[in-house]
Design an enzyme around this catalytic site. Structure first.
Site, short mmCIF file in Angstrom:
data_model
loop_
_atom_site.label_atom_id
_atom_site.label_comp_id
_atom_site.label_asym_id
_atom_site.label_seq_id
_atom_site.Cartn_x
_atom_site.Cartn_y
_atom_site.Cartn_z
N SER A 185 -1.23 -5.27 0.81
CA SER A 185 -0.16 -5.83 1.61
C SER A 185 0.28 -4.83 2.69
CB SER A 185 1.00 -6.24 0.70
OG SER A 185 1.92 -7.05 1.37
N MET A 186 1.51 -4.35 2.68
CA MET A 186 1.91 -3.33 3.64
C MET A 186 1.00 -2.11 3.53
SD MET A 186 5.47 -1.13 3.88
CE MET A 186 4.95 -0.05 2.52
N HIS A 245 -0.15 -13.23 -4.53
CA HIS A 245 0.04 -11.93 -3.88
C HIS A 245 -0.02 -10.77 -4.88
CE1 HIS A 245 1.03 -9.67 -0.32
NE2 HIS A 245 2.07 -9.09 -0.90
N ASP A 295 -2.39 -16.79 -2.19
CA ASP A 295 -1.38 -15.86 -1.69
C ASP A 295 -0.50 -16.56 -0.66
OD1 ASP A 295 0.11 -13.69 -0.75
OD2 ASP A 295 -1.61 -12.34 -0.76
#
Length: 269
Positions: A97-98, A249, A221
């Site tokens: 993700s980030m 996710h 996701d």
């Protein structure tokens, strides 16, 4: 976990195992120890030396409550690699993700540090839903609104888990209980993380990445839809793409054996 001064801030990190270096980069709002549930043991068993850490914004690393940018996080990770590597060793880098975005930028800007890079729920841009969701999360945090724990757990589950998991009564109950127990006010450091600029499109820039890359999409996701992860792979020359079915996710927690297999297959190829 030891704390080191890296890039002018304190970073809380840990290294386990022996062998080639793998650096794991966590996503928004989560501590690095989440990796230690499934990915670190699998990597150590496979013969790797694994470094995981708390990104800036996650105490006891510096919370940087005055704000932060993706450039800060990239420089933090680069500094940590330089600290823990042996000689001029290159690291395998895995982000989610980030953290995937950090790994992507690191592969572009500091390729001399990277042997291979893996992006879980990676993305070169956000679509309008993610941008609107981010605006809502920031407004909710700034209003100091505390959702009832059961409702917060249900929303978190719906946004981060697959329909397969939520349709199984036992799995759903286990996850909902865990998420309800984990509800906590958004800290100033996490608020700084979610305040980073979301109006980016790095597709063209990633055409210059030259290190071997794998983009991993999660079928269900909702936070970073799989099509964005597939799009990322197309932007990077010779990048591979794998899509993991029946996960949301939290894929690395939901079906860790499938994620670990994809990661290890690429690292060892």
């Amino acid at each position: 976990m030891p704390t080191a001064t890296v890039n002018g801030i304190s970073l809380n990190y840990q290294v386990k195992g022996a062998g080639p270096l793998v650096v794991l980069i966590m996503g928004t709002g989560s501590p690095g120890r989440v990796w230690d549930l499934h990915q670190v043991p699998a990597l150590v068993k496979a013969g790797y030396r694994v470094c995981f850490f708390d990104n800036r914004g996650i105490a006891p690393s510096s919370e940087s409550t005055q704000g932060m940018t993706i450039d800060d996080l990239v420089a933090d990770t680069a500094g940590l690699i330089e600290l823990v590597r042996e000689g001029d060793e290159q690291a395998f880098v895995v982000g989610t993700s980030m953290g995937a975005r950090v790994a992507q930028e690191l592969a572009l800007r500091r390729p001399e540090l990277i042997r291979k890079a893996i992006f879980l729920a990676g993305h070169a841009r956000l679509d309008e839903f993610q941008k609107t969701l981010g605006e809502g999360e920031r407004a909710l945090a700034d209003a100091k609104t505390e959702l009832p724990p059961k409702y917060a757990a249900a929303i978190t589950a719906a946004m981060n888990l697959s329909p397969t998991t939520l349709s199984d009564p036992r799995s759903a109950r286990d996850w909902l209980d865990l998420l309800e127990f984990s509800v906590a006010p958004i800290s100033a450091g996490v608020r700084a993380q979610i305040g980073m600029d979301e109006n980016f499109d790095r597709g063209a820039a990633y055409g210059k990445i030259g290190v071997p890359c794998l983009s991993v999409g999660f079928e269900h996701d909702r936070m970073i839809p799989a099509y964005l992860s597939a799009e990322l792979a197309k932007a990077i020359p010779d990048a591979q793409y794998v899509e993991i079915p029946d996960v949301g996710h939290y894929g690395y927690l939901e079906r860790p054996e499938a994620i670990n297999e994809a990661v290890l297959t690429f690292l060892q190829s």
